[in-house]
Scaffold this active site. Sequence first.
Site, short mmCIF file in Angstrom:
data_model
loop_
_atom_site.label_atom_id
_atom_site.label_comp_id
_atom_site.label_asym_id
_atom_site.label_seq_id
_atom_site.Cartn_x
_atom_site.Cartn_y
_atom_site.Cartn_z
N ASP A 114 22.53 32.74 16.12
CA ASP A 114 23.91 31.97 16.00
C ASP A 114 25.38 32.77 16.54
O ASP A 114 26.10 32.02 15.51
CB ASP A 114 23.15 30.83 13.94
CG ASP A 114 22.22 30.07 14.54
OD1 ASP A 114 22.98 29.69 15.70
OD2 ASP A 114 21.95 29.83 13.59
N ASP A 173 18.27 24.90 19.63
CA ASP A 173 19.47 25.11 19.33
C ASP A 173 19.86 26.09 19.87
O ASP A 173 20.94 26.36 20.36
CB ASP A 173 19.65 25.77 17.80
CG ASP A 173 18.90 24.02 17.72
OD1 ASP A 173 17.57 23.60 17.13
OD2 ASP A 173 19.01 23.38 16.00
N1 GLY Z 1 21.37 24.58 14.78
C1 GLY Z 1 20.61 24.22 13.14
C2 GLY Z 1 20.70 22.87 12.67
O1 GLY Z 1 21.59 21.91 13.85
O2 GLY Z 1 20.82 21.68 11.94
#
Ligand code: GLY
Length: 395
Positions: A114, A173
């Site tokens: 992330d 994601d």
């Molecule tokens: N990337 C984690 C979410 O979208 O909850």
Amino acid sequence: MNPKKIFIASFVVWIVFSCTTEESMQSLIAYRLDRSAEHYRLMAGSLLSQPGELPRSFYGDKLVTSNSSWWCSGFMPGVLWYLYQYTNDSTFLESARIYTSRIEKEQYNRGTHDLGFMLYCSFGNGYRLTGDTAYRSILLTGAESLITRYHPVTGCIKSWDSNAKWQFPVIIDNMMNLEFLLWASKESGDSKFRDICISHSDKTIKNHFRPDYSSYHVVSYDTVSGRPEKKNTAQGYSDESAWSRGQAWGFYGYTMMYRKTKIPAYLEQAKGIAGFILNHPNLPPDKIPYWDFNAPDIPNAKRDASAGAIIASALIELSAYVDKELAAKCLETAERQIRTLSSSEYFAEKGTNGNFILKHSVGSLVGNSEVDVPHPYADYYYIEALLRYRDLKFK
Ligand code: GLY
């Protein structure tokens, strides 16, 4: 006609006109950006005395905070940078710098995919707007940390560390963190970052997507063969369902990949995902998705404002790359999403909602975590969508 009758007739015409016409997008956007700035001035003030803390959500009548290691730490500083861009007000510059600096140590974090969200939304916007070379150096260190998670046999960046269930989990994601690496490639002149992004994106097209362009949430790879070993969900309704924020991340991710690389396959992928979203029978008329396109309790299922904001921002971008007919469809939906999110149903009153802008996002419904509450990523992509729409139409 006597003056009294003229007055009554004009009044009736005015009432009918007011009830049948909507506020112009130009004035709605300016008004909502100004109101958003008020919210985030209060937000920035409220955490100054809590060093290291960043806003996470608001529930139980309380602002919930996190430290910099949480995946969303970069969004609030990112909103402050966008509002500095909008207002050119030095108090936003000052706040953006303060909250951005709270994330600095994450440049060394090799334990998460992330880092794009965390560092690029904060330091990335800061570097774009100020040219501060200290930010550039932090970003390039962070990009080196992120690519330690790349595995040449799988051809992907690992999202989460291995666990009992998954050998090498990659979540949709993850597409969002590639913009950071493409920036690093251009800025450093080192093509390794770009090569990794292309490998990851190509593998994700091959293995995450179904024939209708919906995507799995989690694909886990076998690290010896490089092939998928499992296709599951972590936050969606079921392995085979279309978790809404996941569709939003994938859609935004391929639209961005096309912008940055001009590789036609990424535009085709973005158009395919747009088709899935725009034509889905479970997308409500106000265009804010339910938390999962296949939630069993539709139409009573929770909505996810964050998915609506991310999709709106990506639709505005995609509209610039496609033919007139699709562009008009993209903008019509994005406009409806902006109008819905700007209504009192979603847009919080000043001084409420922990000073977040939007209500009604869903973190993880299946995990019973942060459901129907504000989230900083909803605010970030909402503001981005407002700025993108304004820049496309009114600049
Ligand atoms: N990337 C984690 C979410 O979208 O909850």
